[in-house]
Design a protein around this motif. Sequence first.
Motif, PDB file in Angstrom:
ATOM      1  N   LEU A   1       0.711  -1.397  -0.205  1.00 33.34           N
ATOM      2  CA  LEU A   1       0.089  -0.013  -0.143  1.00 33.34           C
ATOM      3  C   LEU A   1       0.894   1.271  -0.048  1.00 33.34           C
ATOM      4  N   LYS A   2       0.632   2.238  -0.617  1.00 32.84           N
ATOM      5  CA  LYS A   2       1.083   3.630  -0.870  1.00 32.84           C
ATOM      6  C   LYS A   2       0.032   4.515  -0.670  1.00 32.84           C
ATOM      7  N   LEU A   3       0.041   5.325   0.416  1.00 34.68           N
ATOM      8  CA  LEU A   3      -1.165   6.228   0.619  1.00 34.68           C
ATOM      9  C   LEU A   3      -0.574   7.734   0.465  1.00 34.68           C
ATOM     10  N   THR A   4      -1.534   8.504  -0.139  1.00 35.18           N
ATOM     11  CA  THR A   4      -1.227   9.997  -0.223  1.00 35.18           C
ATOM     12  C   THR A   4      -2.547  10.764  -0.224  1.00 35.18           C
ATOM     13  N   SER A   5      -2.603  11.981   0.111  1.00 38.16           N
ATOM     14  CA  SER A   5      -3.578  12.829   0.033  1.00 38.16           C
ATOM     15  C   SER A   5      -3.997  13.105  -1.662  1.00 38.16           C
ATOM     16  N   ALA A   6      -2.982  14.000  -2.086  1.00 38.71           N
ATOM     17  CA  ALA A   6      -3.087  14.339  -3.750  1.00 38.71           C
ATOM     18  C   ALA A   6      -3.687  15.456  -3.787  1.00 38.71           C
ATOM     19  N   TYR A   7      -4.820  15.842  -2.819  1.00 41.49           N
ATOM     20  CA  TYR A   7      -5.673  16.980  -3.152  1.00 41.49           C
ATOM     21  C   TYR A   7      -4.886  18.395  -3.591  1.00 41.49           C
ATOM     22  N   CYS A   8      -4.281  18.831  -2.422  1.00 44.41           N
ATOM     23  CA  CYS A   8      -3.765  20.131  -2.532  1.00 44.41           C
ATOM     24  C   CYS A   8      -2.571  20.195  -3.857  1.00 44.41           C
ATOM     25  N   GLN A   9      -2.003  18.908  -4.098  1.00 41.78           N
ATOM     26  CA  GLN A   9      -0.993  18.963  -4.967  1.00 41.78           C
ATOM     27  C   GLN A   9      -1.514  19.309  -6.200  1.00 41.78           C
ATOM     28  N   VAL A  10      -2.830  19.134  -6.663  1.00 37.76           N
ATOM     29  CA  VAL A  10      -3.479  19.539  -7.714  1.00 37.76           C
ATOM     30  C   VAL A  10      -4.411  20.580  -7.469  1.00 37.76           C
ATOM     31  N   GLY A  11      -4.098  21.313  -6.629  1.00 41.40           N
ATOM     32  CA  GLY A  11      -5.204  22.514  -6.474  1.00 41.40           C
ATOM     33  C   GLY A  11      -6.354  22.566  -5.919  1.00 41.40           C
ATOM     34  N   LEU A  12      -6.705  21.221  -5.286  1.00 40.54           N
ATOM     35  CA  LEU A  12      -8.193  21.127  -4.836  1.00 40.54           C
ATOM     36  C   LEU A  12      -8.141  20.848  -3.199  1.00 40.54           C
TER      37      LEU A  12
ATOM     38  N   ALA B   1      -0.480  17.511   8.370  1.00 41.44           N
ATOM     39  CA  ALA B   1       0.635  17.116   7.418  1.00 41.44           C
ATOM     40  C   ALA B   1       0.209  16.031   6.484  1.00 41.44           C
ATOM     41  N   VAL B   2      -0.535  15.233   6.477  1.00 42.37           N
ATOM     42  CA  VAL B   2      -0.858  14.366   5.407  1.00 42.37           C
ATOM     43  C   VAL B   2      -1.525  15.243   4.394  1.00 42.37           C
ATOM     44  N   THR B   3      -2.564  16.187   4.671  1.00 42.73           N
ATOM     45  CA  THR B   3      -3.300  16.693   3.719  1.00 42.73           C
ATOM     46  C   THR B   3      -2.602  17.980   3.186  1.00 42.73           C
ATOM     47  N   LEU B   4      -1.609  18.432   3.870  1.00 40.15           N
ATOM     48  CA  LEU B   4      -0.852  19.513   3.079  1.00 40.15           C
ATOM     49  C   LEU B   4       0.356  19.385   2.642  1.00 40.15           C
ATOM     50  N   LEU B   5       0.929  18.301   2.706  1.00 36.25           N
ATOM     51  CA  LEU B   5       2.539  18.097   2.627  1.00 36.25           C
ATOM     52  C   LEU B   5       2.408  17.014   1.414  1.00 36.25           C
ATOM     53  N   ASN B   6       1.453  16.248   1.163  1.00 38.76           N
ATOM     54  CA  ASN B   6       1.163  15.173   0.218  1.00 38.76           C
ATOM     55  C   ASN B   6       2.367  14.216   0.160  1.00 38.76           C
ATOM     56  N   ASP B   7       2.788  13.759   1.366  1.00 34.61           N
ATOM     57  CA  ASP B   7       3.890  12.607   1.542  1.00 34.61           C
ATOM     58  C   ASP B   7       3.246  11.472   1.113  1.00 34.61           C
ATOM     59  N   VAL B   8       4.010  10.342   0.686  1.00 33.41           N
ATOM     60  CA  VAL B   8       3.573   9.169   0.540  1.00 33.41           C
ATOM     61  C   VAL B   8       3.727   8.163   1.776  1.00 33.41           C
ATOM     62  N   TYR B   9       2.896   7.548   2.323  1.00 32.05           N
ATOM     63  CA  TYR B   9       3.070   6.587   3.337  1.00 32.05           C
ATOM     64  C   TYR B   9       2.734   5.172   2.984  1.00 32.05           C
ATOM     65  N   ASN B  10       3.696   4.336   3.640  1.00 29.05           N
ATOM     66  CA  ASN B  10       3.860   3.097   3.217  1.00 29.05           C
ATOM     67  C   ASN B  10       2.608   2.170   4.243  1.00 29.05           C
ATOM     68  N   ALA B  11       2.493   1.040   4.070  1.00 33.56           N
ATOM     69  CA  ALA B  11       1.432   0.317   4.845  1.00 33.56           C
ATOM     70  C   ALA B  11       1.754   0.413   6.300  1.00 33.56           C
TER      71      ALA B  11
END
Length: 261
Positions: A133-144, A165-175
């Motif tokens: 699993l690789k989880l990321t927010s991705a929203y803010c990264q595309v301007g949403l 942090a999850v929402t704003l930084l768009n880091d990728v988190y492992n399982a």
Amino acid sequence: METVVKSHLHESLLTLTLSRPAFLNALTLDMASQLKAELLQAQDNDQVRCIIIKGDAGHFMAGGDLVYFAGTLSMSEQERHQAGLEAIALVHETISLIRSIRKPVLASVQGAVAGFGVSILAACDLAIAGADLKLTSAYCQVGLSPDGGFTYFLPRMIGEKRAKAVTLLNDVYNAEQVLQMGLVNQVVPVEQLPENTLLLAQRLAQVPQHALAQAKGLINQSSGHSLEQQLQAEQESFAGCMLTPDFAQRVTAFVNKRKSS
């Protein structure tokens, strides 16, 4: 309309597979509409005792389909705003159904989990993950900004600072990181994910349905209640459960077993 949510019912377990494999199962309005329709049918189907939501071809969901949003760029601002309101209203209905349906909903996730995929994962009652699993927010990264209850579930589940942090930084988190956050209940090797998903779903299906539905509802509403309100709700629910056949059968079986031992 192409089928992008595959439905399979076997021995009281309903599996709903998000299926746009060429696009990592990215969400479209058709997918949201089909998922909503399947959940509504499951709600009224007494044969269904547990619902599994999974993705096709090694991934769960890589967020929303940006091709749809690109198509709105030619609209006027008013039209684009209205299109956004209508699209999100539809996808939000699926989240509300996952939470309100009186049956357990289990997320079985692996590979890419981004954007609205995270919201579905968080909305489900339990979640099991493959080790890839690789989880990321991705929203803010595309301007949403987030949708799907993302900003409701994450602060309550992982804390406000971590949710930001999850929402704003768009880091990728492992399982393992996602497990430590509490967003999933269990991590297993990818090749064992189908078997372990089935075992967990079977356990949920064996729990008395009325008691499970009441417990799910109580936990879901607890964050908006005072202690006194929650105690009152628990009192009413407990007394109601005492009137069910499941309660009578299981208590009688327990007492009889104790007498015979």
